[in-house]
Design a protein around this motif. Structure first.
Motif, short mmCIF file in Angstrom:
data_model
loop_
_atom_site.label_atom_id
_atom_site.label_comp_id
_atom_site.label_asym_id
_atom_site.label_seq_id
_atom_site.Cartn_x
_atom_site.Cartn_y
_atom_site.Cartn_z
N CYS A 1 0.88 -1.18 0.00
CA CYS A 1 0.00 0.00 0.00
C CYS A 1 0.91 1.22 0.00
O CYS A 1 1.65 1.46 0.96
N TYR A 2 0.90 1.96 -1.10
CA TYR A 2 1.88 3.03 -1.25
C TYR A 2 1.29 4.38 -0.84
O TYR A 2 0.23 4.77 -1.32
N GLN A 3 2.06 5.07 0.00
CA GLN A 3 1.60 6.37 0.48
C GLN A 3 1.66 7.41 -0.65
O GLN A 3 0.96 8.38 -0.62
N GLU A 4 2.51 7.20 -1.61
CA GLU A 4 2.82 8.09 -2.76
C GLU A 4 3.69 9.27 -2.34
O GLU A 4 4.62 9.65 -3.05
N THR A 5 3.35 9.90 -1.22
CA THR A 5 4.14 11.00 -0.67
C THR A 5 3.89 11.02 0.83
O THR A 5 2.85 10.54 1.29
N LEU B 1 -3.32 14.37 -4.16
CA LEU B 1 -3.19 13.15 -4.98
C LEU B 1 -4.28 12.14 -4.68
O LEU B 1 -4.90 11.59 -5.57
N ARG B 2 -4.47 11.89 -3.41
CA ARG B 2 -5.45 10.89 -2.98
C ARG B 2 -6.64 11.65 -2.40
O ARG B 2 -6.81 11.73 -1.19
N LEU B 3 -7.46 12.18 -3.31
CA LEU B 3 -8.56 13.07 -2.93
C LEU B 3 -9.50 12.39 -1.94
O LEU B 3 -9.88 11.23 -2.13
N PRO C 1 1.27 10.20 -16.99
CA PRO C 1 -0.02 10.87 -17.15
C PRO C 1 -1.08 9.94 -17.75
O PRO C 1 -0.75 9.13 -18.61
N GLN C 2 -2.30 10.06 -17.26
CA GLN C 2 -3.37 9.16 -17.68
C GLN C 2 -4.52 9.93 -18.32
O GLN C 2 -5.02 10.89 -17.73
N ASP C 3 -4.97 9.46 -19.48
CA ASP C 3 -6.14 10.07 -20.13
C ASP C 3 -7.32 10.00 -19.18
O ASP C 3 -7.53 8.99 -18.49
N VAL D 1 -1.29 -0.94 -14.21
CA VAL D 1 -1.89 0.22 -13.53
C VAL D 1 -1.45 1.52 -14.22
O VAL D 1 -2.25 2.19 -14.85
N ALA D 2 -0.16 1.85 -14.10
CA ALA D 2 0.33 3.09 -14.70
C ALA D 2 0.45 2.92 -16.22
O ALA D 2 0.34 3.88 -16.98
N GLN D 3 0.71 1.71 -16.65
CA GLN D 3 0.72 1.38 -18.08
C GLN D 3 -0.30 0.27 -18.25
O GLN D 3 0.01 -0.90 -18.03
N1 SAM Z 1 -5.95 0.55 -5.56
C1 SAM Z 1 -4.90 0.14 -4.70
C2 SAM Z 1 -4.14 1.32 -4.16
O1 SAM Z 1 -4.28 2.40 -4.71
O2 SAM Z 1 -3.40 1.12 -3.20
C3 SAM Z 1 -3.98 -0.83 -5.35
C4 SAM Z 1 -3.39 -0.37 -6.65
S1 SAM Z 1 -1.90 0.42 -6.32
C5 SAM Z 1 -0.85 -0.90 -6.35
C6 SAM Z 1 -1.59 1.34 -7.61
C7 SAM Z 1 -0.28 2.08 -7.46
O3 SAM Z 1 0.22 2.31 -8.74
C8 SAM Z 1 -0.48 3.42 -6.80
O4 SAM Z 1 -0.36 3.32 -5.41
C9 SAM Z 1 0.62 4.25 -7.43
O5 SAM Z 1 1.78 4.17 -6.66
C10 SAM Z 1 0.85 3.56 -8.77
N2 SAM Z 1 0.25 4.36 -9.84
C11 SAM Z 1 -1.08 4.48 -10.12
N3 SAM Z 1 -1.28 5.35 -11.13
C12 SAM Z 1 -0.05 5.76 -11.50
C13 SAM Z 1 0.42 6.67 -12.48
N4 SAM Z 1 -0.41 7.34 -13.24
N5 SAM Z 1 1.74 6.83 -12.61
C14 SAM Z 1 2.61 6.17 -11.81
N6 SAM Z 1 2.23 5.32 -10.86
C15 SAM Z 1 0.91 5.11 -10.69
#
Ligand code: SAM
Ligand code: MD0
Ligand code: SF4
Length: 369
Positions: A172-176, A185-187, A245-247, A314-316
């Protein structure tokens, strides 16, 4: 006259310090983050690889990735799968489909199955958690591999159930770790809940993965803070991913960052956390990005996805998947070129068992003392 001697930070001194296992100061970490000369980066990556070699020899771990539900209740501004985006294909795979993908990954030679979902409400009530636990149990039984779950924020009950079913890891990623940036980021999500669910997993005796994204408006100081928080949390796997970046997302017009930042953070993670697992994710730049990430000191390849099973990244979300490049077969030539090897199943098993038993001993001594 009193002369003030200004201590010059030197790259060599910092790298020596890290190599010898000394803790780096915040100032030194920021110095490394700001490096930009080619020769300096080369030296940083060389030392990161030396440290990796000391702890893992030339062995790399491989993680299979199953994004089994793309439904999500959240609206993260960076994510393709955010609730309000109408573009992604939403699916929820059946247990049978998930098991089929897991077996296919296991046969291909991965060491772990990462079961990932959006925060899909279906899997969050009592019945859903029981189904998730059933899936974990069956994946373990059929593959005899370790299992990671990445379901977003998890309640203690969910963690207990999946751990009882055999899950080893909670990601589970905090992102920041800048609370202000987190809210952008995480609204509408709770920083504390997200952070504490990792602590709970560790307290229960699971291994945990923490991670950050770069290119989302963070400063050098924010990254340094994240590295400090990762240290405090004690996660056994730590990652960084560049923002893609995501559409259809709130950040669709943002630029994707130069990959140098991600590579520097991978190397600094290695300098700070010698024996932890550090991913080179195929989910950012696909197979073309693998060599640079391994050269920066990563020791796990993540986001290996079986082709033609209708599974997304996810990102790709599609990159390299049906071309078969995000597979064990696809990555082996890259490992060979770098004189690296896939670890054996036994080597990964031993690593996990070792870490989990020290976690249990640690928990017991905390309870005892
Ligand atoms: N939905 C769950 C969550 O958010 O914890 C599990 C999916 S999680 C493994 C998805 C991760 O991919 C995010 O925490 C983020 O670090 C990464 N991610 C998602 N969208 C991204 C993006 N546009 N660019 C880079 N990394 C991204
Ligand atoms: C990865 N796409 O490893 C996966 C995902 C979730 N635990 C991992 C972000 O890059
Ligand atoms: Fe949902 Fe995870 Fe994407 Fe956020 S990052 S929108 S929680 S899938």
């Amino acid at each position: 006259m009193i002369k003030t001697i200004r201590c010059q930070i030197s790259l060599n001194d910092i790298l020596d310090k890290a190599l010898n296992g000394f803790v780096l100061s915040r100032e030194e970490v920021i110095f490394l983050l700001k490096l930009s000369r080619k020769q300096d980066l080369k030296e940083l990556f060389r030392v990161a690889r030396l440290i990796r070699e000391k702890h893992f020899s030339n062995k790399i771990f491989l993680y299979g990735f199953i994004y089994f539900s793309t439904w999500c209740r959240n609206d993260c501004s960076f994510c393709f799968y955010r609730r309000t985006n109408s573009l992604p294909h939403r699916y929820r795979k059946s247990p049978e489909e998930i098991l089929q993908a897991a077996v296919s990954l296991a046969n291909s030679g991965v060491h772990l199955i990462d079961l990932t979902m959006g925060e899909d409400p279906y899997f969050r009530d009592r019945k859903g958690v029981a189904e998730l636990a059933h899936i974990v149990r069956e994946v373990k039984r059929l593959t005899n591999l370790h299992v990671m779950i990445s379901p977003g924020v998890a309640s203690e009950k969910m963690l207990q159930e999946v751990m009882k079913a055999g899950a080893d890891w909670y990601a589970c990623y905090q992102e920041t770790h800048n609370r202000n940036l987190f809210t952008k980021l995480r609204l509408s999500q709770s920083y504390d809940l997200r952070y504490h669910s990792k602590k709970t997993a560790l307290e229960l005796g699971m291994l945990a993965e923490e991670g950050i994204m770069v290119g989302v408006g963070e400063s050098w100081s924010d990254i340094a803070t994240s590295l400090e928080k990762m240290n405090m949390l004690g996660a056994q796997q730590v990652r960084v991913m560049s923002f893609v970046p995501q559409d259809g997302s709130a950040m669709s017009e943002w630029p994707t960052p130069n990959r140098q930042v991600e590579l520097k953070v991978i190397a600094i993670l290695r300098l700070l956390f010698h024996d932890r697992l550090i991913p080179a994710s195929l989910d950012v730049d696909g197979i073309e990005g693998l060599q640079a990430r391994l050269n920066a000191g990563a020791n796990v390849i993540t986001s290996l996805i079986p082709p033609y099973m209708g599974l997304a990244g996810v990102a790709q979300s599609t990159k390299d998947i049906n071309q078969g490049a995000r597979t064990v077969k696809g990555i082996l030539p890259v490992l060979k070129d770098l004189d690296l090897k896939a670890a054996s199943k036994k080597e990964y098993k031993n690593w996990v068992l070792n870490k989990r038993s020290s976690l249990t001993i640690h928990c017991m001594s905390e309870i005892g003392g």
